[in-house]
Every structure is written in structure tokens, then in C-alpha cells.
Design an enzyme around this catalytic site. Structure first.
Site, mmCIF file in Angstrom:
data_model
loop_
_atom_site.group_PDB
_atom_site.id
_atom_site.type_symbol
_atom_site.label_atom_id
_atom_site.label_comp_id
_atom_site.label_asym_id
_atom_site.label_seq_id
_atom_site.Cartn_x
_atom_site.Cartn_y
_atom_site.Cartn_z
ATOM 1 N N HIS A 74 -101.278 -67.322 -86.439
ATOM 2 C CA HIS A 74 -100.956 -66.356 -87.500
ATOM 3 C C HIS A 74 -101.320 -66.984 -88.844
ATOM 4 O O HIS A 74 -100.813 -68.052 -89.183
ATOM 5 C CB HIS A 74 -99.468 -65.994 -87.473
ATOM 6 C CG HIS A 74 -99.112 -65.014 -86.386
ATOM 7 N ND1 HIS A 74 -98.127 -64.085 -86.514
ATOM 8 C CD2 HIS A 74 -99.647 -64.822 -85.152
ATOM 9 C CE1 HIS A 74 -98.047 -63.357 -85.403
ATOM 10 N NE2 HIS A 74 -98.957 -63.802 -84.557
ATOM 11 N N TYR A 203 -91.268 -59.530 -92.703
ATOM 12 C CA TYR A 203 -89.929 -59.818 -93.226
ATOM 13 C C TYR A 203 -89.624 -58.727 -94.241
ATOM 14 O O TYR A 203 -90.345 -58.591 -95.230
ATOM 15 C CB TYR A 203 -89.910 -61.181 -93.927
ATOM 16 C CG TYR A 203 -89.998 -62.372 -92.979
ATOM 17 C CD1 TYR A 203 -91.209 -62.777 -92.440
ATOM 18 C CD2 TYR A 203 -88.849 -63.089 -92.650
ATOM 19 C CE1 TYR A 203 -91.280 -63.862 -91.580
ATOM 20 C CE2 TYR A 203 -88.916 -64.180 -91.790
ATOM 21 C CZ TYR A 203 -90.125 -64.558 -91.260
ATOM 22 O OH TYR A 203 -90.183 -65.627 -90.406
ATOM 23 N N PRO A 295 -82.082 -68.634 -88.991
ATOM 24 C CA PRO A 295 -83.422 -68.479 -88.404
ATOM 25 C C PRO A 295 -84.479 -67.895 -89.347
ATOM 26 O O PRO A 295 -85.652 -67.840 -88.980
ATOM 27 C CB PRO A 295 -83.175 -67.541 -87.213
ATOM 28 C CG PRO A 295 -81.883 -66.858 -87.498
ATOM 29 C CD PRO A 295 -81.085 -67.774 -88.360
ATOM 30 N N LYS A 299 -87.306 -72.490 -88.510
ATOM 31 C CA LYS A 299 -87.407 -73.954 -88.573
ATOM 32 C C LYS A 299 -86.688 -74.709 -87.437
ATOM 33 O O LYS A 299 -86.932 -75.900 -87.238
ATOM 34 C CB LYS A 299 -86.820 -74.461 -89.909
ATOM 35 C CG LYS A 299 -87.623 -74.050 -91.114
ATOM 36 C CD LYS A 299 -88.948 -74.780 -91.165
ATOM 37 C CE LYS A 299 -89.904 -74.229 -92.169
ATOM 38 N NZ LYS A 299 -91.235 -73.964 -91.677
ATOM 39 N N TYR A 387 -93.487 -72.692 -95.070
ATOM 40 C CA TYR A 387 -93.491 -71.919 -93.820
ATOM 41 C C TYR A 387 -94.374 -72.597 -92.766
ATOM 42 O O TYR A 387 -93.979 -72.700 -91.595
ATOM 43 C CB TYR A 387 -93.970 -70.486 -94.081
ATOM 44 C CG TYR A 387 -93.585 -69.532 -92.973
ATOM 45 C CD1 TYR A 387 -92.417 -68.780 -93.043
ATOM 46 C CD2 TYR A 387 -94.369 -69.387 -91.833
ATOM 47 C CE1 TYR A 387 -92.042 -67.918 -92.015
ATOM 48 C CE2 TYR A 387 -94.012 -68.537 -90.807
ATOM 49 C CZ TYR A 387 -92.844 -67.803 -90.906
ATOM 50 O OH TYR A 387 -92.474 -66.951 -89.884
HETATM 51 C C1 LIG Z 1 -81.495 -66.209 -80.100
HETATM 52 C C2 LIG Z 1 -82.103 -67.390 -80.829
HETATM 53 C C3 LIG Z 1 -83.283 -67.200 -81.541
HETATM 54 C C4 LIG Z 1 -83.850 -68.274 -82.232
HETATM 55 N N1 LIG Z 1 -85.018 -68.058 -82.927
HETATM 56 C C5 LIG Z 1 -85.593 -69.083 -83.558
HETATM 57 C C6 LIG Z 1 -86.844 -68.920 -84.244
HETATM 58 O O1 LIG Z 1 -87.404 -67.830 -84.302
HETATM 59 N N2 LIG Z 1 -87.422 -70.022 -84.812
HETATM 60 C C7 LIG Z 1 -86.843 -71.262 -84.736
HETATM 61 O O2 LIG Z 1 -87.434 -72.246 -85.223
HETATM 62 N N3 LIG Z 1 -85.665 -71.447 -84.136
HETATM 63 C C8 LIG Z 1 -85.031 -70.401 -83.536
HETATM 64 N N4 LIG Z 1 -83.878 -70.600 -82.875
HETATM 65 C C9 LIG Z 1 -83.331 -71.953 -82.870
HETATM 66 C C10 LIG Z 1 -84.025 -72.838 -81.852
HETATM 67 O O3 LIG Z 1 -84.105 -72.167 -80.617
HETATM 68 C C11 LIG Z 1 -83.256 -74.151 -81.761
HETATM 69 O O4 LIG Z 1 -83.248 -74.732 -83.045
HETATM 70 C C12 LIG Z 1 -83.860 -75.137 -80.760
HETATM 71 O O5 LIG Z 1 -83.638 -74.671 -79.441
HETATM 72 C C13 LIG Z 1 -83.238 -76.525 -80.918
HETATM 73 O O6 LIG Z 1 -83.666 -77.358 -79.867
HETATM 74 P P1 LIG Z 1 -82.722 -78.504 -79.324
HETATM 75 O O7 LIG Z 1 -83.496 -79.191 -78.261
HETATM 76 O O8 LIG Z 1 -82.180 -79.288 -80.435
HETATM 77 O O9 LIG Z 1 -81.454 -77.746 -78.710
HETATM 78 P P2 LIG Z 1 -81.349 -76.723 -77.515
HETATM 79 O O10 LIG Z 1 -82.602 -75.946 -77.366
HETATM 80 O O11 LIG Z 1 -80.070 -75.992 -77.716
HETATM 81 O O12 LIG Z 1 -81.233 -77.649 -76.222
HETATM 82 C C14 LIG Z 1 -80.043 -78.345 -75.908
HETATM 83 C C15 LIG Z 1 -79.956 -78.464 -74.408
HETATM 84 O O13 LIG Z 1 -78.807 -79.260 -74.091
HETATM 85 C C16 LIG Z 1 -78.128 -78.672 -73.005
HETATM 86 N N5 LIG Z 1 -76.729 -79.111 -73.077
HETATM 87 C C17 LIG Z 1 -75.740 -78.675 -73.899
HETATM 88 N N6 LIG Z 1 -74.609 -79.325 -73.650
HETATM 89 C C18 LIG Z 1 -74.858 -80.198 -72.659
HETATM 90 C C19 LIG Z 1 -74.076 -81.148 -71.971
HETATM 91 N N7 LIG Z 1 -72.786 -81.332 -72.265
HETATM 92 N N8 LIG Z 1 -74.648 -81.856 -70.982
HETATM 93 C C20 LIG Z 1 -75.954 -81.687 -70.670
HETATM 94 N N9 LIG Z 1 -76.751 -80.795 -71.288
HETATM 95 C C21 LIG Z 1 -76.213 -80.074 -72.285
HETATM 96 C C22 LIG Z 1 -78.315 -77.183 -73.217
HETATM 97 O O14 LIG Z 1 -78.153 -76.459 -72.010
HETATM 98 C C23 LIG Z 1 -79.747 -77.105 -73.735
HETATM 99 O O15 LIG Z 1 -80.705 -76.926 -72.719
HETATM 100 C C24 LIG Z 1 -83.265 -69.559 -82.187
HETATM 101 C C25 LIG Z 1 -82.095 -69.745 -81.468
HETATM 102 C C26 LIG Z 1 -81.500 -68.670 -80.804
HETATM 103 C C27 LIG Z 1 -80.228 -68.882 -80.037
#
Ligand SMILES: Cc1cc2nc3c(=O)[nH]c(=O)nc-3n(C[C@H](O)[C@H](O)[C@H](O)COP(=O)(O)OP(=O)(O)OC[C@H]3O[C@@H](n4cnc5c(N)ncnc54)[C@H](O)[C@@H]3O)c2cc1C
Length: 393
Positions: A74, A203, A295, A299, A387
Site C-alpha cells: 500500500h 481513516y 490500534p 503499530k 506510518y
Molecule cells: C482484534 C485486534 C486487532 C488488532 N489490530 C491491529 C492492527 O491492525 N495493527 C497492529 O499493529 N496491531 C493490531 N493489534 C495488536 C497486535 O495484534 C498485537 O500488538 C500483537 O499481537 C502483539 O504481539 P505479541 O507477540 O507481543 O503478543 P500476542 O500476539 O498477544 O502473543 C502472546 C502469546 O502469548 C500467549 N500467552 C499468553 N499468556 C500465556 C501464558 N501464561 N503462558 C503461555 N503462553 C501465553 C498467548 O496465547 C499469545 O499467543 C490488534 C489486536 C487485536 C486483539
């Protein structure tokens, strides 16, 4: 069952799996413990916008093949306000950078596949995870797996277990400071089966609230409406949803979204959160376990990737014999980027949402800001460079 590894990673989200992959590339062994199943993590639709730097990082470490084939580049976003649409172009403002729409669960599929092909130790479906001795020389992670009590001892623990994980809670109170801002609104998100309504994300600021037109694939569209945080998804019929999108997104020239069956509805709270510092002893937090962004700036996933990059580099420096100074500076280095992403996400949120009690004065000022951002080269460049993502330096 007791076992040992160099880096014990809690959580198989983008932060945990990418860190494990980056460590492997440096010859460092890790174990990843995940409470959900592989099918669950690979099937949950969440983020979808990858910054240029995230794409470059994934490509550099051998994860770019399907991303290049199936991701959608994009070159800009559309800002819609007061019935008109203005575009902010990215490449012309940022020396050729753009974003790529490639869903988070596809990134996870690529990561799991690559890790398993490299013989990684990924344990899905674990529970009762707890940390031991992170302030000493020999930390350990206890967990249950297939009905058995297990313990992995390691040199370091990476807490990549998201917002509701156990790792952040393992840092004793008083050691780290949580900084938080909640917003008086939420996003009501739907996934629908329809072709994209627009070649680029829209947006939209409307007097009834924000709306976002986004996409996940040629057949699945992600769309959001600003709602009250108390709103319940079950109170929204499909007819009501489409009517609200048509109203908020209407333009002077009769634009309307492409409608289709809605197969998922969710209300997502909006908050900004940072824990400072992101480390304690031999425990290092990465991704959503240390910080959450609203969101609006897209980021969250990208910060998870940059944390994994910084932490992977600091651990590699330690194992190469460089001592622990890079590890000691991990939090400071990661937070410098996190705070800039927080600032940008907060700014986008303030510019595009209606605040309770917000009167016509506030609305007119927001419209003026959008008009300025899309007509001043300096302002458009500031939006574009944030962005597409600030450098990971
Ligand atoms: C509906 C939704 C839409 C989103 N849209 C966007 C977007 O458009 N753009 C964007 O940049 N971000 C977006 N986000 C945010 C983005 O998805 C997160 O910032 C990203 O997933 C962070 O990655 P992470 O690996 O830190 O955490 P997570 O992806 O949350 O991964 C953490 C993992 O740890 C596991 N876990 C938790 N507790 C335990 C435990 N006690 N023991 C073992 N495993 C555990 C979980 O099951 C999970 O798989 C969105 C989030 C949601 C919920």
C-alpha cells in the site's frame, strides 16, 4: 520433567516466535511455551499492516517469500472527513517506503513453519506457567504440558506472552512503573466476506464517530466503528452495522462500502500502556507484555517485531562474549521506539475520534487538522514517515 535451554520464551505470538527465529539464526537455542494450540494461534485474525522495516527484517531472515507473493503493498492511506477524501502518499514523502498488508496470522504461520523446519522446541497447549529466580543467575519456567509438571531452566527468560500473560506480573511491584491512558471509546470491529471497498485503507472522521475501512485479503475485509466501551457486539444487527458504515463513510460523490456477510464481531477497548523498564534481572519483556498501543496507528505487531529485533541482538552480543552491556541497555533502546509509536498512535486517535462531550468547536478543529495534514507537505511527511515506521536503530 526437567530440561534446559539458553533462552526460555513464554508466548508464541509475533514477539516470541520472531525472537526464537532470530536467536536460531545466531546459533542460540530457545524453547517456546504457548498456552494456546497451533491451530488457535494460526487461525486468529488480528493485525494486518506491516511497516517497511518489519517487511525488510522478515525478508532478511528468510521469512519474506510468501509475504512478497501474497502481501499487498500500500503506497498511501486515505483520510476522509467532512464528506471529502484526501490521500497521503508514502513513497514520495519517505524516500520510497510503503506498508504491506499481510495478516498477523499469516506471519505466524510462516514463523511456525520455519521454526519447526529448523527443529525448534515449540510447546503448544501448556498451562500453569510460572517463573522462578529471574533475579538470580539461573532462572527457570515451570509449566504443565500433557498432564505432566515440567521445568525448563535457562540463562534468560523472554516474556512475550501479551497483555494478559504471567511474565509482566512476575516483576515485583515497585521495580517497574506502569504508565497508562485509557480512551473513553472502543472499536467495534467486523470481519466480512466481500471484495475490498478501497485499494487503500480509509481513516474517516465523522460527527457520529470514527470509521476505518481496512482489508485482510481479496475476499475478507476488516472494518471498524468507534463505539461506546460499554457497547455489546450482539446488539448490532448486520443491517445496523452497514447502515452506520454508509452514514459515516458517505462522500459528496456517493461512495459506499462493498457489503457482504459478516462472520465476526468484536468490541476492542482502546488504551495506551507502557511498563518502564521492560526488564528485571534475567527477565526481558517484548511486545504487548510490555506495552499496548491504540490500534489507530497500526503499530502493535510492528513494535513486537522491533522488540524481538533489539532483544535478539542484545542476547546475540552476550553469547558472542560481548558481556551484558547490550542486555542492560535493551529496555532503553526498545522504549525509545515504543514511545515514538505511542505518541503517533495517540495523535492519530485524537485527530480521528469524537470525544464524549466534544462539541462542534472540537469537531471543526479536527477537520482543520485533517485539512492541514493533507495539504501541507511537512505535515503529510510527518504522518507518512511515522506510518511506514521509524527506523529500528
Ligand atoms: C482484534 C485486534 C486487532 C488488532 N489490530 C491491529 C492492527 O491492525 N495493527 C497492529 O499493529 N496491531 C493490531 N493489534 C495488536 C497486535 O495484534 C498485537 O500488538 C500483537 O499481537 C502483539 O504481539 P505479541 O507477540 O507481543 O503478543 P500476542 O500476539 O498477544 O502473543 C502472546 C502469546 O502469548 C500467549 N500467552 C499468553 N499468556 C500465556 C501464558 N501464561 N503462558 C503461555 N503462553 C501465553 C498467548 O496465547 C499469545 O499467543 C490488534 C489486536 C487485536 C486483539
Amino acid at each position: 520433567m526437567k530440561h534446559r535451554t539458553q533462552v526460555g520464551i513464554v508466548g508464541a505470538g509475533p514477539a516470541g516466535l520472531l525472537l526464537s527465529h532470530l536467536l536460531h539464526k545466531q546459533g542460540i537455542e530457545s524453547v517456546v511455551l504457548e498456552c494456546r494450540t497451533r491451530e488457535q494461534i494460526e487461525g486468529t485474525i488480528r493485525a494486518g499492516v506491516l511497516e517497511q522495516g518489519t517487511v525488510d527484517l522478515l525478508t532478511r531472515v528468510g521469512l519474506g517469500e510468501r509475504l512478497a507473493r501474497e502481501g499487498f503493498a500500500h503506497d498511501g492511506i486515505l483520510l476522509r472527513f467532512h464528506g471529502r477524501t484526501r490521500r497521503v502518499d508514502f513513497p514520495s514523502q519517505t524516500g520510497g517506503k510503503r506498508v504491506t498488508v499481510y495478516p498477523q496470522h499469516e506471519v505466524l504461520r510462516d514463523l511456525v513453519k520455519a521454526r519447526l523446519a529448523d527443529g525448534a522446541d515449540l510447546r503448544f497447549g501448556v498451562n500453569a506457567v510460572s517463573l522462578r529466580g529471574v533475579d538470580g543467575e539461573r532462572p527457570a519456567i515451570r509449566y504443565r504440558h500433557d498432564g505432566e509438571d515440567c521445568e525448563v531452566s535457562c540463562d534468560f527468560v523472554a516474556g512475550c506472552d501479551g497483555t494478559h500473560g504471567v511474565c509482566r506480573a512476575s516483576i515485583p511491584s515497585g521495580i517497574a512503573t506502569p504508565l497508562e491512558r485509557t480512551y473513553p471509546f472502543a472499536w467495534f470491529g467486523v470481519l466480512c466476506e466481500a471484495p475490498p471497498s478501497s485499494p487503500e485503507l480509509i481513516y474517516c472522521l465523522h460527527e457520529r464517530g470514527f470509521a476505518l475501512v481496512s482489508t485482510r485479503s481479496p475476499t475478507v475485509q476488516r472494518m471498524y466503528l468507534q463505539v461506546d466501551p460499554e457497547e455489546r457486539a450482539c446488539d448490532w444487527s448486520d443491517d445496523r452495522i452497514w447502515s452506520e458504515f454508509r452514514t459515516r463513510l458517505a462522500t459528496d460523490d456517493g461512495w459506499a462500502p462493498k457489503e457482504g456477510p459478516i462472520f465476526h464481531k468484536v468490541v476492542v477497548g482502546m488504551r495506551s500502556f507502557v511498563l518502564e523498564p521492560m526488564q528485571h534481572g534475567r527477565l526481558f519483556l517484548a511486545g504487548d507484555s510490555a506495552h499496548v498501543v491504540p490500534p489507530t496507528g497500526a503499530k502493535g505487531l510492528n513494535l513486537a517485531a522491533s522488540d524481538a529485533y533489539y532483544l535478539g541482538g542484545a542476547l546475540a552480543a552476550f553469547y558472542r562474549g560481548g558481556g551484558s552491556s547490550a542486555l542492560e541497555r535493551y529496555s532503553e533502546r526498545a522504549l525509545a521506539r515504543v514511545w515514538k509509536a505511542q505518541r503517533f498512535s495517540m495523535w492519530m486517535t485524537s485527530m480521528l475520534h469524537r470525544f464524549p462531550g466534544g462539541d462542534r468547536f472540537q469537531y471543526r478543529a479536527q477537520v482543520a487538522e485533517l485539512d492541514y495534514v493533507t495539504s501541507s507537505k511537512a505535515a503529510a511527511t510527518a504522518l507518512a514517515e511515522n506510518y511506514v515506521g521509524l527506523p529500528m536503530n
